[in-house]
Design a protein around this motif. Structure first.
Motif, PDB file in Angstrom:
ATOM      1  N   GLY A 197       0.808  -1.204   0.000  1.00 25.38           N
ATOM      2  CA  GLY A 197       0.000   0.000   0.000  1.00 25.38           C
ATOM      3  C   GLY A 197       0.846   1.260   0.000  1.00 25.38           C
ATOM      4  N   TYR A 245      -1.101  -0.646  -4.144  1.00 24.47           N
ATOM      5  CA  TYR A 245      -2.456  -0.644  -3.600  1.00 24.47           C
ATOM      6  C   TYR A 245      -2.715   0.700  -2.922  1.00 24.47           C
ATOM      7  N   SER A 271      -5.206   2.288  -0.229  1.00 18.84           N
ATOM      8  CA  SER A 271      -6.154   1.892   0.809  1.00 18.84           C
ATOM      9  C   SER A 271      -7.086   3.037   1.192  1.00 18.84           C
ATOM     10  N   ASP A 304      -9.170   1.088  -3.209  1.00 17.60           N
ATOM     11  CA  ASP A 304     -10.306   0.742  -2.355  1.00 17.60           C
ATOM     12  C   ASP A 304     -11.418   1.758  -2.604  1.00 17.60           C
ATOM     13  N   ASN A 354      -5.703  -9.948   2.147  1.00 19.61           N
ATOM     14  CA  ASN A 354      -5.359  -8.709   2.855  1.00 19.61           C
ATOM     15  C   ASN A 354      -4.493  -9.056   4.062  1.00 19.61           C
ATOM     16  N   THR A 364      -3.135  -7.245   6.481  1.00 23.68           N
ATOM     17  CA  THR A 364      -3.023  -6.080   7.345  1.00 23.68           C
ATOM     18  C   THR A 364      -2.623  -6.505   8.752  1.00 23.68           C
ATOM     19  N   PRO A 404      -2.035  -3.164   3.050  1.00 26.80           N
ATOM     20  CA  PRO A 404      -2.630  -1.850   2.803  1.00 26.80           C
ATOM     21  C   PRO A 404      -2.076  -0.705   3.633  1.00 26.80           C
TER      22      PRO A 404
END
Length: 308
Positions: free
Chosen positions: A29, A48, A50, A89, A213, A215, A239
């Motif tokens: 991210g 990415y 986020s 996103d 994901n 995270t 992210p």
């Protein structure tokens, strides 16, 4: 110099080709355009963007407060600064199906390679927090159908995120994912999977790529790329990781300023000016206009005597 030399259409085509090859793609991210360039410099497959990071950058919680204009604007800033494809996103699509359609075309115009639309109820919340609610299947399917119908570039990747696992269980999540694929989703983002077996089950249930994901501090264990590849995952995102690391370092630097009164002890942890200038392609601008780069850059050894 300036922006990416790869067109948005080519980035989308390249992303599709890589997904079709069966590779597992790594998308860290980016929290700003400069970090997107750093991701590219380190050899990753994509970037990415986020929604949680965009909200945090504005000092807001990730509860659906950001607007389409804010998200598309930051997405454009990031996407145009890297040769890599960027996926973003798009939360719940910023409204009803007509709003979702507008969201897709706005993100296409912003140069993104794809986005994901989720099935949470507004106001939404982070997918790894408790207390989430999801819309019914017809509403979720309607969002994805609207997104697919609105798409003008067939290579723009439309992913469907489902948060059903944490609310109704794994079987319901699989059923929801299948319905979203039937509605036209190009990939599935199953949020908050508990273990590798759940990723494997989701990958086996649908015939489109699966996104994982990774995270930190969430419901999912932090699996390696190799583990996720073996489980059938084709896109991995981290992210918020770079933002968390950057903010952690910033906090420690402020502590150092408070206690020591300077940052001499942190110099070895900083990005050197020479590396920053390389990342922003200072010399590329010099080739265009020598008046912007008419100095000799100091070496690392005498950096402490140089001034900005």
């Amino acid at each position: 110099m300036l922006y990416s030399q790869t067109t948005p259409a080519d980035k989308r085509r390249i992303l599709r080709e890589h997904l079709a090859s069966g590779e597992t793609l790594r998308f860290p991210g980016a929290f700003n355009p400069l970090s997107a360039r750093l991701i590219e410099q380190h050899g990753f497959d994509g970037v990415y963007v986020s929604g949680a990071v965009i909200a945090a950058d504005l000092g807001l919680p990730d509860v659906g407060l950001t607007t389409l204009s804010e998200v598309a604007g930051r997405g454009q800033q990031i996407a145009r600064m890297t040769e890599l494809p960027a996926i973003i996103d798009a939360d719940t699509g910023f409204g009803e199906p007509m709003n979702v359609a507008r969201t897709i075309q706005t993100l296409e115009d912003a140069g993104l390679a794809g986005c994901h639309i989720e099935d949470q109820v507004n106001p939404k919340r982070c997918g790894h927090l408790d207390g989430k609610s999801v819309v019914d299947e017809n509403t979720a399917v309607g969002r994805i159908r609207a997104a697919v119908d609105a798409r003008r570039d067939a290579d723009f990747l439309i992913m469907a995120r489902t948060d059903v696992r944490a609310i109704e269980g794994m079987d319901a999540a699989v059923d929801r994912a299948r319905a979203l694929v039937d509605a036209g989703a190009d990939a599935i983002f199953p949020e908050a999977m508990r273990d590798l077996a759940e990723f494997e089950a989701m990958a086996a249930a649908v015939d489109v790529p699966i996104l994982a994901n990774m995270t930190e501090f969430g419901k999912s264990e932090l699996f390696t790329v190799d583990q996720l590849r073996d489980a059938g995952v084709r896109i991995v995102i981290w992210p918020v990781s770079l933002l968390r690391i950057a903010m952690g370092a910033a906090g420690r630097a402020l502590d150092e300023l408070t206690t020591a009164g300077n940052l001499t002890g942190k110099l070895d942890q900083m990005q050197h000016r020479a590396d920053l200038y390389d990342l922003v392609d200072y010399e590329g601008y010099a080739r265009f206009d020598s008046s912007v780069f008419d100095f000799t850059l100091s070496t690392r050894q005498n950096e402490s005597t140089d001034r900005d």
